[in-house]
Design a protein around this motif. Structure first.
Motif, PDB file in Angstrom:
ATOM      1  N   ASP A 114      69.364 114.022  -9.639  1.00 35.83           N
ATOM      2  CA  ASP A 114      68.534 113.456 -10.704  1.00 35.83           C
ATOM      3  C   ASP A 114      67.553 112.453 -10.105  1.00 35.83           C
ATOM      4  N   ILE A 115      66.329 112.464 -10.585  1.00 34.80           N
ATOM      5  CA  ILE A 115      65.327 111.477 -10.197  1.00 34.80           C
ATOM      6  C   ILE A 115      64.925 110.704 -11.440  1.00 34.80           C
ATOM      7  N   PHE A 116      65.007 109.386 -11.366  1.00 31.80           N
ATOM      8  CA  PHE A 116      64.719 108.526 -12.512  1.00 31.80           C
ATOM      9  C   PHE A 116      63.422 107.750 -12.305  1.00 31.80           C
ATOM     10  N   LEU A 117      62.707 107.562 -13.401  1.00 33.08           N
ATOM     11  CA  LEU A 117      61.556 106.670 -13.466  1.00 33.08           C
ATOM     12  C   LEU A 117      61.872 105.611 -14.505  1.00 33.08           C
ATOM     13  N   VAL A 118      61.779 104.350 -14.113  1.00 33.35           N
ATOM     14  CA  VAL A 118      62.138 103.249 -14.998  1.00 33.35           C
ATOM     15  C   VAL A 118      60.984 102.248 -15.047  1.00 33.35           C
ATOM     16  N   GLY A 119      60.705 101.734 -16.223  1.00 30.04           N
ATOM     17  CA  GLY A 119      59.672 100.723 -16.345  1.00 30.04           C
ATOM     18  C   GLY A 119      59.558 100.225 -17.764  1.00 30.04           C
ATOM     19  N   PHE A 120      59.069  99.007 -17.917  1.00 26.13           N
ATOM     20  CA  PHE A 120      58.798  98.437 -19.230  1.00 26.13           C
ATOM     21  C   PHE A 120      57.705  99.275 -19.898  1.00 26.13           C
TER      22      PHE A 120
END
Length: 329
Positions: free
Chosen positions: A60-66
């Motif tokens: 799995d590849i995650f992208l996280v950000g406000f």
């Protein structure tokens, strides 16, 4: 998922605070989550443990950000870098399906308003967190949740990109996204900004959100990016991202990707601009599109001298040791 598998307290936000945040006729019920008191719609009581306890796969590849920090741009980049720059396929499938926002129902709509809405658009989008259970690998997953509210072992084996933006720019963009749907008509940006820096806004406090990403920047499985850095030097940042994913592309390929991601091309790309979906949901209109200006430093057009000085003090207090790539001029 049982609450016993979730380590954080979830408490109701006082009604007067909810009224202040949304200034709407029927403010959304809200909750505080954990010691940092992140604010989410009350449906977090149901959804939060599911996000925290979701089963993750090693690839799995995650992208996280406000929210409004450049995550849509990063969705496109991450998918293309990991799919041999397949532009044809990218243009044929909306980025929200290629890299779904797993907490879409929570941060975009919130509460019973979303749960009870019979709109075909909402019914199609609601189950993303459930669809992920049967989605083929590798999965590309986006989230606006802070790292502490995501699966606790996420960084043990998975690649995670955290994107951060100058909070002043993020606030301007978030204000425009919320004003049609959630803010009382006539609510000024100054009112919104005062709530934003006080932590009285959904997914806030932003300083805690960004700091969680920054504190993990030395983990080899996390790449911390600033939106300013990304847009200031696309080629170098794209090469850095490719290296993070153990991918190699020629300079010509990187140049082609830069062209694909240029603001005019990106804004007019129907697979990423989400204009149809968000128009139907009432979040945007022709004068206030989902993808607005895409530039760093645009906040200066919205801040008077008093707000600028106050913002400088706030940035100095919370972000002095965090590299957001902010141009001091």
């Amino acid at each position: 998922m049982e609450a016993s598998n979730f380590p954080y307290d979830v408490t109701d936000v006082e009604s007067q605070v909810s009224n202040e945040i949304f200034k709407a006729t029927k403010p959304l019920p809200l909750v505080y989550v954990g010691p940092k008191r992140y604010i989410f719609p009350e449906m977090y009581k149901e959804w939060g443990p599911q996000f925290y306890n979701m089963e993750i796969r090693p690839d799995d590849i995650f992208l996280v950000g406000f929210p409004r920090s450049g995550t849509t741009l990063c969705q496109e980049i991450i998918w293309l870098l990991n799919n041999n720059l397949d532009y044809k396929k990218a243009k044929s499938i909306p980025v929200g399906e290629r890299v779904p926002l797993m907490d879409f129902s929570l941060v975009a709509f919130g509460g019973e308003t979303f749960k009870n809405n019979n709109s075909p658009v909402l019914q199609k989008l609601e189950p993303y967190v459930h669809k992920l259970r049967t989605a083929p690998s590798p999965r590309f997953i986006k989230s606006h949740l802070p790292l502490s509210l995501l699966p606790p072992k996420l960084l043990d084996n998975n690649k995670v990109v955290y994107i951060a933006r100058d909070p002043r720019d993020a606030a301007v963009s978030l204000y425009h996204l919320m004003e049609l749907k959630y803010l009382k008509q006539g609510t000024s940006f100054k009112e919104f900004w005062n709530n934003f820096i006080a932590g009285r806004c959904v997914v806030c406090p932003v300083q805690s959100h960004i700091r969680e990403g920054w504190e993990k920047r030395n983990n080899p499985n996390l790449l911390f990016l600033s939106y300013n850095e990304l847009t200031r030097d696309f080629p170098s940042t794209l090469k850095r991202m490719a290296t993070f994913f153990n991918k190699e592309y020629t300079n010509d390929q990187i140049d082609e990707l830069c062209g694909h991601l240029s603001f005019d091309n990106f804004k007019n790309n129907e697979s990423v601009n989400r204009s149809s979906t968000y128009h139907k949901l009432g979040y945007v209109n022709n004068e206030n599109p989902f993808i607005r200006k895409g530039k760093a430093g645009g906040w200066r057009e919205y801040f008077d001298d008093e707000m600028t000085k106050e913002a400088d003090r706030w940035i100095s207090e919370h972000f002095t040791d965090i590299d957001l790539g902010i141009d001091p001029k």
